[in-house]
Structures are given as C-alpha cells and as structure tokens.
Design a protein around this motif. Structure first.
Motif, PDB file in Angstrom:
ATOM      1  N   PRO A 105       3.792 -15.919   3.027  1.00 21.46           N
ATOM      2  CA  PRO A 105       4.284 -17.294   2.875  1.00 21.46           C
ATOM      3  C   PRO A 105       5.698 -17.532   3.391  1.00 21.46           C
ATOM      4  O   PRO A 105       6.068 -18.685   3.633  1.00 21.46           O
ATOM      5  N   ASP A 106       6.473 -16.477   3.591  1.00 15.33           N
ATOM      6  CA  ASP A 106       7.889 -16.649   3.957  1.00 15.33           C
ATOM      7  C   ASP A 106       8.089 -16.238   5.413  1.00 15.33           C
ATOM      8  O   ASP A 106       8.629 -15.182   5.712  1.00 15.33           O
ATOM      9  N   LYS A 107       7.638 -17.086   6.336  1.00 15.10           N
ATOM     10  CA  LYS A 107       7.734 -16.765   7.772  1.00 15.10           C
ATOM     11  C   LYS A 107       9.126 -17.131   8.292  1.00 15.10           C
ATOM     12  O   LYS A 107       9.428 -18.298   8.517  1.00 15.10           O
ATOM     13  N   ARG A 108       9.936 -16.112   8.503  1.00  8.57           N
ATOM     14  CA  ARG A 108      11.268 -16.345   9.078  1.00  8.57           C
ATOM     15  C   ARG A 108      11.455 -15.413  10.265  1.00  8.57           C
ATOM     16  O   ARG A 108      10.890 -15.622  11.328  1.00  8.57           O
ATOM     17  N   GLY A 228      -1.237  -3.612   0.113  1.00  9.42           N
ATOM     18  CA  GLY A 228      -0.065  -4.416  -0.208  1.00  9.42           C
ATOM     19  C   GLY A 228       0.224  -4.336  -1.690  1.00  9.42           C
ATOM     20  O   GLY A 228      -0.697  -4.177  -2.510  1.00  9.42           O
ATOM     21  N   ARG A 229       1.475  -4.451  -2.046  1.00 10.93           N
ATOM     22  CA  ARG A 229       1.823  -4.494  -3.462  1.00 10.93           C
ATOM     23  C   ARG A 229       1.083  -5.666  -4.110  1.00 10.93           C
ATOM     24  O   ARG A 229       1.031  -6.771  -3.552  1.00 10.93           O
ATOM     25  N   SER A 230       0.535  -5.429  -5.284  1.00  6.95           N
ATOM     26  CA  SER A 230      -0.356  -6.413  -5.895  1.00  6.95           C
ATOM     27  C   SER A 230       0.312  -7.765  -6.082  1.00  6.95           C
ATOM     28  O   SER A 230      -0.301  -8.816  -5.859  1.00  6.95           O
ATOM     29  N   GLU A 231       1.590  -7.781  -6.465  1.00  9.47           N
ATOM     30  CA  GLU A 231       2.258  -9.063  -6.690  1.00  9.47           C
ATOM     31  C   GLU A 231       2.476  -9.824  -5.384  1.00  9.47           C
ATOM     32  O   GLU A 231       2.506 -11.062  -5.363  1.00  9.47           O
ATOM     33  N   LEU A 232       2.605  -9.097  -4.280  1.00  8.65           N
ATOM     34  CA  LEU A 232       2.767  -9.753  -2.982  1.00  8.65           C
ATOM     35  C   LEU A 232       1.440 -10.319  -2.493  1.00  8.65           C
ATOM     36  O   LEU A 232       1.386 -11.447  -1.977  1.00  8.65           O
ATOM     37  N   LEU A 233       0.362  -9.552  -2.637  1.00  6.93           N
ATOM     38  CA  LEU A 233      -0.953 -10.064  -2.258  1.00  6.93           C
ATOM     39  C   LEU A 233      -1.313 -11.287  -3.094  1.00  6.93           C
ATOM     40  O   LEU A 233      -1.905 -12.254  -2.588  1.00  6.93           O
ATOM     41  N   ALA A 234      -0.962 -11.270  -4.368  1.00  7.09           N
ATOM     42  CA  ALA A 234      -1.288 -12.392  -5.252  1.00  7.09           C
ATOM     43  C   ALA A 234      -0.601 -13.680  -4.812  1.00  7.09           C
ATOM     44  O   ALA A 234      -1.104 -14.779  -5.066  1.00  7.09           O
ATOM     45  N   ALA A 235       0.533 -13.553  -4.146  1.00  2.74           N
ATOM     46  CA  ALA A 235       1.289 -14.740  -3.723  1.00  2.74           C
ATOM     47  C   ALA A 235       0.873 -15.242  -2.346  1.00  2.74           C
ATOM     48  O   ALA A 235       1.360 -16.280  -1.890  1.00  2.74           O
ATOM     49  N   MET A 236      -0.042 -14.528  -1.673  1.00  2.00           N
ATOM     50  CA  MET A 236      -0.452 -14.896  -0.321  1.00  2.00           C
ATOM     51  C   MET A 236      -1.740 -15.708  -0.349  1.00  2.00           C
ATOM     52  O   MET A 236      -2.706 -15.314  -1.007  1.00  2.00           O
ATOM     53  N   PHE A 251     -16.879 -30.263  -2.376  1.00  2.00           N
ATOM     54  CA  PHE A 251     -16.437 -30.916  -1.148  1.00  2.00           C
ATOM     55  C   PHE A 251     -15.021 -31.473  -1.283  1.00  2.00           C
ATOM     56  O   PHE A 251     -14.365 -31.757  -0.288  1.00  2.00           O
ATOM     57  N   GLU A 252     -14.563 -31.612  -2.493  1.00  2.00           N
ATOM     58  CA  GLU A 252     -13.224 -32.146  -2.696  1.00  2.00           C
ATOM     59  C   GLU A 252     -12.159 -31.047  -2.699  1.00  2.00           C
ATOM     60  O   GLU A 252     -11.053 -31.238  -2.171  1.00  2.00           O
ATOM     61  N   THR A 253     -12.468 -29.908  -3.271  1.00  2.00           N
ATOM     62  CA  THR A 253     -11.459 -28.841  -3.376  1.00  2.00           C
ATOM     63  C   THR A 253     -12.142 -27.498  -3.591  1.00  2.00           C
ATOM     64  O   THR A 253     -13.315 -27.435  -3.992  1.00  2.00           O
ATOM     65  N   THR A 254     -11.421 -26.444  -3.304  1.00  2.00           N
ATOM     66  CA  THR A 254     -11.931 -25.084  -3.486  1.00  2.00           C
ATOM     67  C   THR A 254     -10.862 -24.240  -4.151  1.00  2.00           C
ATOM     68  O   THR A 254      -9.672 -24.359  -3.828  1.00  2.00           O
ATOM     69  N   THR A 255     -11.278 -23.419  -5.074  1.00  2.00           N
ATOM     70  CA  THR A 255     -10.376 -22.422  -5.655  1.00  2.00           C
ATOM     71  C   THR A 255     -10.845 -21.045  -5.198  1.00  2.00           C
ATOM     72  O   THR A 255     -12.021 -20.846  -4.863  1.00  2.00           O
ATOM     73  N   TYR A 256      -9.911 -20.095  -5.188  1.00  2.00           N
ATOM     74  CA  TYR A 256     -10.159 -18.827  -4.520  1.00  2.00           C
ATOM     75  C   TYR A 256     -10.196 -17.648  -5.498  1.00  2.00           C
ATOM     76  O   TYR A 256      -9.593 -17.690  -6.572  1.00  2.00           O
ATOM     77  N   ALA A 257     -10.895 -16.625  -5.081  1.00  2.00           N
ATOM     78  CA  ALA A 257     -10.943 -15.382  -5.847  1.00  2.00           C
ATOM     79  C   ALA A 257      -9.559 -14.725  -5.828  1.00  2.00           C
ATOM     80  O   ALA A 257      -8.741 -14.993  -4.944  1.00  2.00           O
ATOM     81  N   PRO A 258      -9.303 -13.863  -6.788  1.00  2.00           N
ATOM     82  CA  PRO A 258      -8.023 -13.131  -6.749  1.00  2.00           C
ATOM     83  C   PRO A 258      -8.010 -12.144  -5.584  1.00  2.00           C
ATOM     84  O   PRO A 258      -9.054 -11.815  -5.011  1.00  2.00           O
ATOM     85  N   ALA A 259      -6.803 -11.679  -5.225  1.00  2.00           N
ATOM     86  CA  ALA A 259      -6.692 -10.609  -4.232  1.00  2.00           C
ATOM     87  C   ALA A 259      -7.284  -9.328  -4.833  1.00  2.00           C
ATOM     88  O   ALA A 259      -7.204  -9.125  -6.046  1.00  2.00           O
ATOM     89  N   PRO A 260      -7.897  -8.468  -4.033  1.00  2.00           N
ATOM     90  CA  PRO A 260      -8.012  -8.556  -2.581  1.00  2.00           C
ATOM     91  C   PRO A 260      -9.209  -9.362  -2.082  1.00  2.00           C
ATOM     92  O   PRO A 260      -9.329  -9.618  -0.879  1.00  2.00           O
ATOM     93  N   GLN A 261     -10.126  -9.764  -2.974  1.00  2.00           N
ATOM     94  CA  GLN A 261     -11.347 -10.429  -2.534  1.00  2.00           C
ATOM     95  C   GLN A 261     -11.072 -11.720  -1.760  1.00  2.00           C
ATOM     96  O   GLN A 261     -11.835 -12.083  -0.860  1.00  2.00           O
ATOM     97  N   ARG A 262      -9.974 -12.416  -2.067  1.00  2.00           N
ATOM     98  CA  ARG A 262      -9.715 -13.686  -1.393  1.00  2.00           C
ATOM     99  C   ARG A 262      -9.472 -13.509   0.105  1.00  2.00           C
ATOM    100  O   ARG A 262      -9.521 -14.475   0.874  1.00  2.00           O
ATOM    101  N   PHE A 263      -9.194 -12.265   0.523  1.00  2.00           N
ATOM    102  CA  PHE A 263      -8.948 -11.995   1.945  1.00  2.00           C
ATOM    103  C   PHE A 263     -10.176 -11.404   2.653  1.00  2.00           C
ATOM    104  O   PHE A 263     -10.075 -10.996   3.803  1.00  2.00           O
ATOM    105  N   GLU A 264     -11.313 -11.368   1.979  1.00  2.00           N
ATOM    106  CA  GLU A 264     -12.506 -10.724   2.552  1.00  2.00           C
ATOM    107  C   GLU A 264     -13.654 -11.728   2.635  1.00  2.00           C
ATOM    108  O   GLU A 264     -14.676 -11.602   1.962  1.00  2.00           O
TER     109      GLU A 264
END
Length: 395
Positions: A105-108, A228-236, A251-264
């Motif tokens: 989230p912190d692209k610098r 990745g450190r769990s707290e960092l993955l959780a924030a991504m 169709f209005e909104t979606t919620t996501y699984a926790p990491a790491p599943q949310r990235f798979e």
C-alpha cells in the motif's frame, strides 16, 4: 571421501542422460534444476491416484487433497523458517514480486541494485514506484556502504537478490535489513538462487518479504512463494480477483478472505504444490550445509581451471554460491554454448535476464556454469575440455 563424491546424486535424476544413453553434463541449474525421482513420483501420484480439487469439494478425496495442499504450504513455510499463514503460493518468484509491487500500500521509492534479475526491476517500474539503484563493489557484491548513503525515509522498500543469478555473490542480508529498517523501509529478498544452495531462515535474516520459486529448488515449474510477515500481508489488498480469495460476494460489494488466501485467486497449482513440498523434503534430507560445501568445491575447481586460461575473464567473487560467470576473448558466449552442447555440456549463455548488470560489466553477455546436487568433478572436467576445444576451433 571427498565432498563431491558424498553429495552428488546423479542416479536420483532421470533427466541426466542423453537419448543415446551418454552422460549429460548439466551446468544450467541456476536457470532451472533437474528433478529427482522423489519429486516426479509425488507429482505423478498427485496428478493420478490422489487427484481432486481443493477447498470446495465435500467428497473425501477432495478433503484429502485439501489437507495435502495445505500441508505443502506448511512444509514450504517450514523450509525457510516461516509459518503457514505467511506463505502465499504464486506462479513463481516473478509473480511474487509483481504481487508485492502492486499490492503493497505504500508505493514510494524502492532501492534496487545493479545485479538484479529483470523480475526484480520491471514489476517496480510497471507498478509506478520511483527506483534508486545501488552500485556494486569491485568483486561484484551489492555495495551496502553505498546503500547506506542512498537510503532515506522516502524509501518504502529495499529489494535485493539474496544470491546473484549471474555472479553468485551472496548478500549480507542482516546488514541490508538493518539499513532498510533504519530508514523505515521494508526488505524484500529475491531468494531464487539462495534456497537451493544456502540454509535460509527468514527470522534470522530479519527480512520482511522473501520470494522464491520451486523449479530452481528441484521442484515443478509454475509455482513459487511469497513469504511475508503476517501483519504486512494483512494490510495488503488483493491484486487479482476470482474464486477462493473471497469471503462474501454481491454485485454491490465484495469482502475478501484473510491472507494468504486473499492473494490466491482461482484454482491453485495443486499438484505443483505437492511437488514443491517433496522438493523441500528432498533437499532437507541431504542438508543445505552439505549442498553449499559441495557446490563451493565445484566453484573453486572451475574458477581455478578457468583462471589458468589467459584469455578468460572471470566475473564475481571467488567464493560465489554455486555459479561461475565468465567470458573468453574473441568467442561469443552463444558460440561457446553451441560447441559445448556437442560435447553434451549444457551451460547458459546470454544476459541472464540481467541486462543492467551486463552494462555494468561492460559485456553484451557472459557464459555461466551453475551447479546442483547432481554436479560433480566429471562435469567440471567436461566443461574445461569443451572450452579448450572451442578455443582450438576459433584459433
């Protein structure tokens, strides 16, 4: 008994024979490693008698395959000293770095080095990061003194190769972590060349992310991992959408699984994960300290043999990890590779997906010999004989 004779496991690797039944001197393990019978058997069984989808089926074989798939995640995590909730399965290290570059989230600013593989350069460019580049020392290591001068609080990430895929130079990861954390940045290590050659413990390295692939670790292609450190993955946030990575979809909104599943997103590489775990077992049973000592001996033999040739230029430090890159006056690496192939010797020739490093070295390409568990003194001897033959051909 010498180290190479103790470790070399050619009989475990059915790919190390030519169609004519002659030995194949495979010296391109840095590109991809040959597969041991244990991995091939695990993949065959998973693709055949044990095969089913994971996470969705209510029938027994699906449940069993799900257990096997998640056990593979635990095994891969254990292999590098992490925990299962910190391992994201990806298509390889390239996808792992892309995931991080896009989803962090912190692209610098990100600090890279002159020796990075293209897969640790291009994703940062595409994701819109500002890039700074750390130079190398004269012997081909990442210059951490220079890194200390470059780093500022504007840097959110430092992304370095743990082991160079061209030079074999090993990063002082502990100091890199100290420097990164000193300005509030996170440290990603590209571990593709390290995990097959060195003991890796992410806690001891003090990195924040670690990317690696299975196929260089004697496992299948098409799968890798981002630790990745769990707290960092959780924030991504997720970077790809689809099945398996969701909690609830409307169709209005979606919620996501926790990491790491949310990235798979989507059906995962089930069979490949099983093979990945089998490769971890195979390497662990031999021992990475023993593997490193074995490859160090072969590197020393190769560099000594090449060093006796006046027209050969060697790149990288003498104590490189399993990799030797070199150039021969008046012989293009592609020509060398072609002639060596006639001698059943396989090397890599080209820029090795590291064109900025080639610019730094002042050459268009290098020849690269890289070793594995199955490599031995006969392979080194065949390489040196083939080089001498090539030099005679070119006069």
């Amino acid at each position: 008994m010498n180290v190479a004779a103790t470790i070399s496991r050619k009989a475990d690797f059915p790919g190390l024979v030519t169609p004519a039944g002659k030995p194949w001197h495979y010296l391109d393990s840095a590109a991809t490693a040959q597969k041991p019978r244990a991995v091939i058997d695990a993949v065959t069984k998973a693709l055949g008698a044990n095969y089913a989808t994971v996470h969705r089926g209510v029938y027994s074989r699906s449940a069993e395959m799900t257990l096997g798939y998640e056990a593979a995640r635990r095994r891969v995590a254990e292999f590098i000293g992490g925990s299962e909730d910190e391992i994201v399965f990806t298509r390889g290290a390239t996808e792992a770095i892309n995931l991080l570059a896009y989803s962090y989230p912190d692209k610098r600013r990100v600090l890279l080095s002159e020796l990075e593989h293209h897969s640790n350069i291009v994703p940062w460019q595409l994701a819109g990061w500002d890039i700074d580049v750390c130079p190398l020392t004269e012997d081909g290591r990442i210059d951490l003194d220079a890194a200390a001068d470059i780093l500022t609080p504007d840097h959110a990430m430092v992304a370095f190769a743990h082991v160079s895929n061209v030079l074999g130079s090993v990063l002082d990861a502990g100091r890199a972590a100290e420097l990164a954390h000193g300005v509030g940045a996170k440290l990603l290590l590209d571990g593709c060349q390290a995990v097959p050659r060195l003991p890796v413990d992410v806690a001891a390295l003090d990195c924040d992310f670690y990317a690696f692939s299975a196929h260089k670790l004697y496992g299948p292609t098409g799968i890798g991992a981002l630790w990745g450190r769990s707290e960092l993955l959780a924030a991504m946030p997720p970077w790809q959408g689809g099945g398996a990575m969701i909690d609830r979809v409307t169709f209005e909104t979606t919620t996501y699984a926790p990491a790491p599943q949310r990235f798979e997103a989507g059906t995962p590489a089930i069979v490949e994960a099983i093979g990945f775990a089998a490769a971890c077992d195979y390497v662990a049973n031999i021992g990475l300290d023993a593997i490193h000592a074995h490859e160090a001996k072969l590197v020393a033999m190769t560099r000594e043999g090449l060093g006796r040739m006046n027209d050969v230029v060697l790149f990288g430090p003498d104590e490189s990890a399993g990799i030797v890159s070199f150039a021969i006056d008046r012989i293009h690496p592609h020509d060398l590779g072609t002639i060596l192939d006639e001698e059943n010797v396989a090397i890599r020739a080209g820029h090795h997906c590291a064109q900025p490093l080639m610019d730094r070295l002042g050459v268009p390409a290098t020849a690269r010999a890289s070793f594995g568990i199955y490599s031995d003194e006969d392979d080194v001897a065949a390489l040196l004989r083939g080089i001498e033959r090539t030099k005679r051909i070119f006069g």
